[in-house]
Write a protein that holds these residues in place. Structure first.
Motif, PDB file in Angstrom:
ATOM      1  N   PRO A  46     -24.520 -48.118  27.657  1.00  9.00           N
ATOM      2  CA  PRO A  46     -25.138 -47.255  28.675  1.00  9.00           C
ATOM      3  C   PRO A  46     -26.105 -46.206  28.129  1.00  9.00           C
ATOM      4  O   PRO A  46     -27.165 -45.997  28.706  1.00  9.00           O
ATOM      5  CB  PRO A  46     -23.955 -46.575  29.349  1.00  9.00           C
ATOM      6  CG  PRO A  46     -22.754 -47.315  28.949  1.00  9.00           C
ATOM      7  CD  PRO A  46     -23.076 -48.046  27.703  1.00  9.00           C
ATOM      8  N   LEU A  47     -25.775 -45.571  27.006  1.00 14.15           N
ATOM      9  CA  LEU A  47     -26.648 -44.516  26.484  1.00 14.15           C
ATOM     10  C   LEU A  47     -27.999 -45.075  26.054  1.00 14.15           C
ATOM     11  O   LEU A  47     -29.051 -44.534  26.418  1.00 14.15           O
ATOM     12  CB  LEU A  47     -25.973 -43.795  25.314  1.00 14.15           C
ATOM     13  CG  LEU A  47     -26.802 -42.691  24.656  1.00 14.15           C
ATOM     14  CD1 LEU A  47     -27.142 -41.607  25.678  1.00 14.15           C
ATOM     15  CD2 LEU A  47     -26.083 -42.128  23.471  1.00 14.15           C
ATOM     16  N   LYS A  48     -27.962 -46.164  25.318  1.00 13.29           N
ATOM     17  CA  LYS A  48     -29.221 -46.769  24.851  1.00 13.29           C
ATOM     18  C   LYS A  48     -30.039 -47.281  26.041  1.00 13.29           C
ATOM     19  O   LYS A  48     -31.253 -47.085  26.097  1.00 13.29           O
ATOM     20  CB  LYS A  48     -28.908 -47.909  23.882  1.00 13.29           C
ATOM     21  CG  LYS A  48     -30.106 -48.469  23.206  1.00 13.29           C
ATOM     22  CD  LYS A  48     -29.707 -49.488  22.160  1.00 13.29           C
ATOM     23  CE  LYS A  48     -30.922 -50.073  21.488  1.00 13.29           C
ATOM     24  NZ  LYS A  48     -30.559 -51.083  20.494  1.00 13.29           N
ATOM     25  N   GLU A  49     -29.381 -47.908  26.982  1.00  4.63           N
ATOM     26  CA  GLU A  49     -30.076 -48.416  28.170  1.00  4.63           C
ATOM     27  C   GLU A  49     -30.679 -47.273  28.989  1.00  4.63           C
ATOM     28  O   GLU A  49     -31.797 -47.378  29.499  1.00  4.63           O
ATOM     29  CB  GLU A  49     -29.104 -49.230  29.018  1.00  4.63           C
ATOM     30  CG  GLU A  49     -29.752 -49.918  30.190  1.00  4.63           C
ATOM     31  CD  GLU A  49     -30.661 -51.060  29.775  1.00  4.63           C
ATOM     32  OE1 GLU A  49     -31.576 -51.372  30.562  1.00  4.63           O
ATOM     33  OE2 GLU A  49     -30.482 -51.631  28.687  1.00  4.63           O
ATOM     34  N   TYR A  50     -29.938 -46.169  29.110  1.00  2.00           N
ATOM     35  CA  TYR A  50     -30.418 -45.011  29.868  1.00  2.00           C
ATOM     36  C   TYR A  50     -31.668 -44.427  29.227  1.00  2.00           C
ATOM     37  O   TYR A  50     -32.660 -44.150  29.906  1.00  2.00           O
ATOM     38  CB  TYR A  50     -29.308 -43.967  29.946  1.00  2.00           C
ATOM     39  CG  TYR A  50     -29.592 -42.801  30.850  1.00  2.00           C
ATOM     40  CD1 TYR A  50     -29.891 -42.983  32.189  1.00  2.00           C
ATOM     41  CD2 TYR A  50     -29.544 -41.506  30.364  1.00  2.00           C
ATOM     42  CE1 TYR A  50     -30.144 -41.912  33.027  1.00  2.00           C
ATOM     43  CE2 TYR A  50     -29.789 -40.429  31.191  1.00  2.00           C
ATOM     44  CZ  TYR A  50     -30.087 -40.635  32.522  1.00  2.00           C
ATOM     45  OH  TYR A  50     -30.335 -39.567  33.342  1.00  2.00           O
TER      46      TYR A  50
END
Length: 105
Positions: A46-50
């Protein structure tokens, strides 16, 4: 933008037009951040995608603002924030997200 008092201002700082543009930029950042969050949470990382979604969204927004400023022949303001500063702020946000992504990988 020069930080000096102009006619009708008793102290240096942001004038009405500058405060208006800062408000627009802050609202845009908040709305884009909220819209990208659910899509990022649905992924495996989620963090990288965000961060990737925000980088793309602000890059596209900077392109749209720059094209709009060019087509409307907006002038640079020596004392107030203007649409060109809005585009520069969006590009700086994109750069910040790119640097954050580079540190994650």
């Amino acid at each position: 933008m020069h930080n000096r008092a102009g006619p009708g201002q008793t102290y240096p700082g942001l004038d009405d037009q500058s405060r208006h543009h800062v408000g627009i930029i802050l609202r845009q950042v908040a709305i884009v951040s909220v819209i990208c969050l659910p899509f990022a949470l649905a992924s495996a990382d989620p963090l990288k995608e965000y961060l990737m979604l925000l980088r793309v969204a602000f890059g596209f927004s900077a392109l749209v603002v720059t094209v709009t400023a060019t087509l409307t022949r907006a002038r640079l303001s020596p004392t107030s924030l203007c649409i060109w500063d809005h585009g520069a702020a969006l590009l700086l946000l994109k750069l910040g997200y790119s640097l954050a992504l580079a540190r994650l990988t």
